[in-house]
Design a protein around this motif. Structure first.
Motif, PDB file in Angstrom:
ATOM      1  N   UNK A 249      -0.324 -35.423  87.904  1.00 49.90           N
ATOM      2  CA  UNK A 249      -0.429 -35.316  86.447  1.00 49.90           C
ATOM      3  C   UNK A 249      -1.151 -34.040  86.037  1.00 49.90           C
ATOM      4  N   UNK A 250      -2.059 -33.590  86.885  1.00 51.13           N
ATOM      5  CA  UNK A 250      -2.844 -32.384  86.573  1.00 51.13           C
ATOM      6  C   UNK A 250      -2.035 -31.101  86.789  1.00 51.13           C
ATOM      7  N   UNK A 251      -1.218 -31.060  87.816  1.00 53.50           N
ATOM      8  CA  UNK A 251      -0.594 -29.806  88.198  1.00 53.50           C
ATOM      9  C   UNK A 251       0.917 -29.750  88.001  1.00 53.50           C
ATOM     10  N   UNK A 252       1.550 -30.861  87.659  1.00 50.56           N
ATOM     11  CA  UNK A 252       3.013 -30.878  87.605  1.00 50.56           C
ATOM     12  C   UNK A 252       3.529 -31.268  86.222  1.00 50.56           C
ATOM     13  N   UNK A 253       4.767 -30.869  85.947  1.00 51.99           N
ATOM     14  CA  UNK A 253       5.470 -31.285  84.739  1.00 51.99           C
ATOM     15  C   UNK A 253       6.806 -31.895  85.156  1.00 51.99           C
ATOM     16  N   UNK A 254       7.079 -33.088  84.696  1.00 51.84           N
ATOM     17  CA  UNK A 254       8.271 -33.779  85.158  1.00 51.84           C
ATOM     18  C   UNK A 254       8.637 -34.908  84.196  1.00 51.84           C
ATOM     19  N   UNK A 255       9.885 -35.397  84.259  1.00 53.46           N
ATOM     20  CA  UNK A 255      10.272 -36.564  83.467  1.00 53.46           C
ATOM     21  C   UNK A 255       9.491 -37.796  83.907  1.00 53.46           C
ATOM     22  N   UNK A 256       9.495 -38.790  83.073  1.00 51.96           N
ATOM     23  CA  UNK A 256       8.648 -39.955  83.294  1.00 51.96           C
ATOM     24  C   UNK A 256       8.932 -40.658  84.622  1.00 51.96           C
ATOM     25  N   UNK A 257      10.180 -40.739  85.052  1.00 48.26           N
ATOM     26  CA  UNK A 257      10.497 -41.465  86.274  1.00 48.26           C
ATOM     27  C   UNK A 257       9.771 -40.866  87.483  1.00 48.26           C
ATOM     28  N   UNK A 258       9.539 -39.539  87.460  1.00 49.96           N
ATOM     29  CA  UNK A 258       8.877 -38.897  88.594  1.00 49.96           C
ATOM     30  C   UNK A 258       7.382 -39.189  88.634  1.00 49.96           C
ATOM     31  N   UNK A 259       6.831 -39.662  87.543  1.00 48.93           N
ATOM     32  CA  UNK A 259       5.422 -40.061  87.556  1.00 48.93           C
ATOM     33  C   UNK A 259       5.195 -41.199  88.542  1.00 48.93           C
ATOM     34  N   UNK A 260       6.232 -41.986  88.780  1.00 49.87           N
ATOM     35  CA  UNK A 260       6.147 -43.067  89.764  1.00 49.87           C
ATOM     36  C   UNK A 260       6.616 -42.612  91.141  1.00 49.87           C
ATOM     37  N   UNK A 261       7.694 -41.822  91.166  1.00 44.04           N
ATOM     38  CA  UNK A 261       8.283 -41.459  92.456  1.00 44.04           C
ATOM     39  C   UNK A 261       7.461 -40.428  93.225  1.00 44.04           C
ATOM     40  N   UNK A 262       6.927 -39.418  92.553  1.00 45.32           N
ATOM     41  CA  UNK A 262       6.185 -38.373  93.257  1.00 45.32           C
ATOM     42  C   UNK A 262       4.994 -38.928  94.045  1.00 45.32           C
TER      43      UNK A 262
END
Length: 219
Positions: free
Chosen positions: A137-150
């Motif tokens: 969350x601090x270093x990346x920008x992504x769609x919401x689904x990747x908040x769980x997958x990453x």
């Protein structure tokens, strides 16, 4: 005009919880480092802690994790040190349970091996994932689904690397030390089960964080 400080966090208290957790862990680390069951295995097992904890301290101002994440890391590292002290496959959890209840936990659950290592692989996924979520969350920008997958992929990749390290260590050191560190206890699918448990723990952690509204997303 003077700034309104009522809504600003008190800087002197910002690090109280992490500092207390670090102090408690240092005490536990020293205590469990005294006369471990197998000194050489203890040294190998504690390499993880000796790398991770100083890194967290050094980078604390660049990325200040939440108190929840620090508490989860504290619990995991503490339980890991218990495993290092006794050697994972010999942690006497069944004796402790028997002393408290008069019954055998292994017999109740039908265990035929020491499962402390399996528990810690699951807890690795469960307890390290909150920090992984905050890191992305601090270093990346992504769609919401990747908040769980990453975070789950992050934990899974670490599980693979750790199993490879165990294999390499077993080959390099061989003998009793290699077997103690590998800790398969005769299960040919030990590595696969360990990785699956870490992923399951991470998935559960992500689910709980999502339900609690703690999966931040930067857009």
């Amino acid at each position: 005009m003077a700034a309104d400080t009522r809504l600003q966090p008190r800087q002197d208290n910002a690090w109280t919880v992490p500092a207390l957790l670090l102090a408690a862990f240092c005490i536990l680390f020293v205590a469990l480092g005294i006369a471990p069951l197998y000194r050489q295995d203890w040294l190998l097992e504690t390499l993880l802690v000796l790398a991770a904890v100083p890194l967290l301290v050094v980078t604390r101002h660049r990325l200040r994790f939440s108190n929840l994440a620090y508490a989860c890391l504290f619990v995991f590292f503490s339980l890991h040190e218990v495993g290092a002290h006794y050697t994972y496959s010999l942690v006497p959890y069944d004796e402790w349970f028997r002393a408290l209840t008069g019954r055998s936990l292994d017999a109740m659950l039908g265990f035929e091996r020491n499962h402390y290592d399996r528990l810690l692989h699951f807890l690795y996924g469960l307890l390290v994932t909150p920090a992984a979520v905050e890191l992305f969350a601090r270093y990346a920008r992504y769609p919401r689904v990747w908040a769980a997958l990453f975070p789950m992929l992050f934990i899974s990749s670490h599980s693979v690397i750790y199993e490879l390290i165990e294999w390499i260590a077993a080959v390099v050191f061989g003998g009793e030390l290699g077997q103690a560190y590998l800790g398969t206890q005769g299960d040919i699918w030990d590595a696969q089960k360990d990785m699956a448990l870490a992923l399951a723990g991470s998935a559960l952690s992500v689910l709980l964080l999502g339900l609690a509204g703690r999966l931040p997303v930067q857009r």
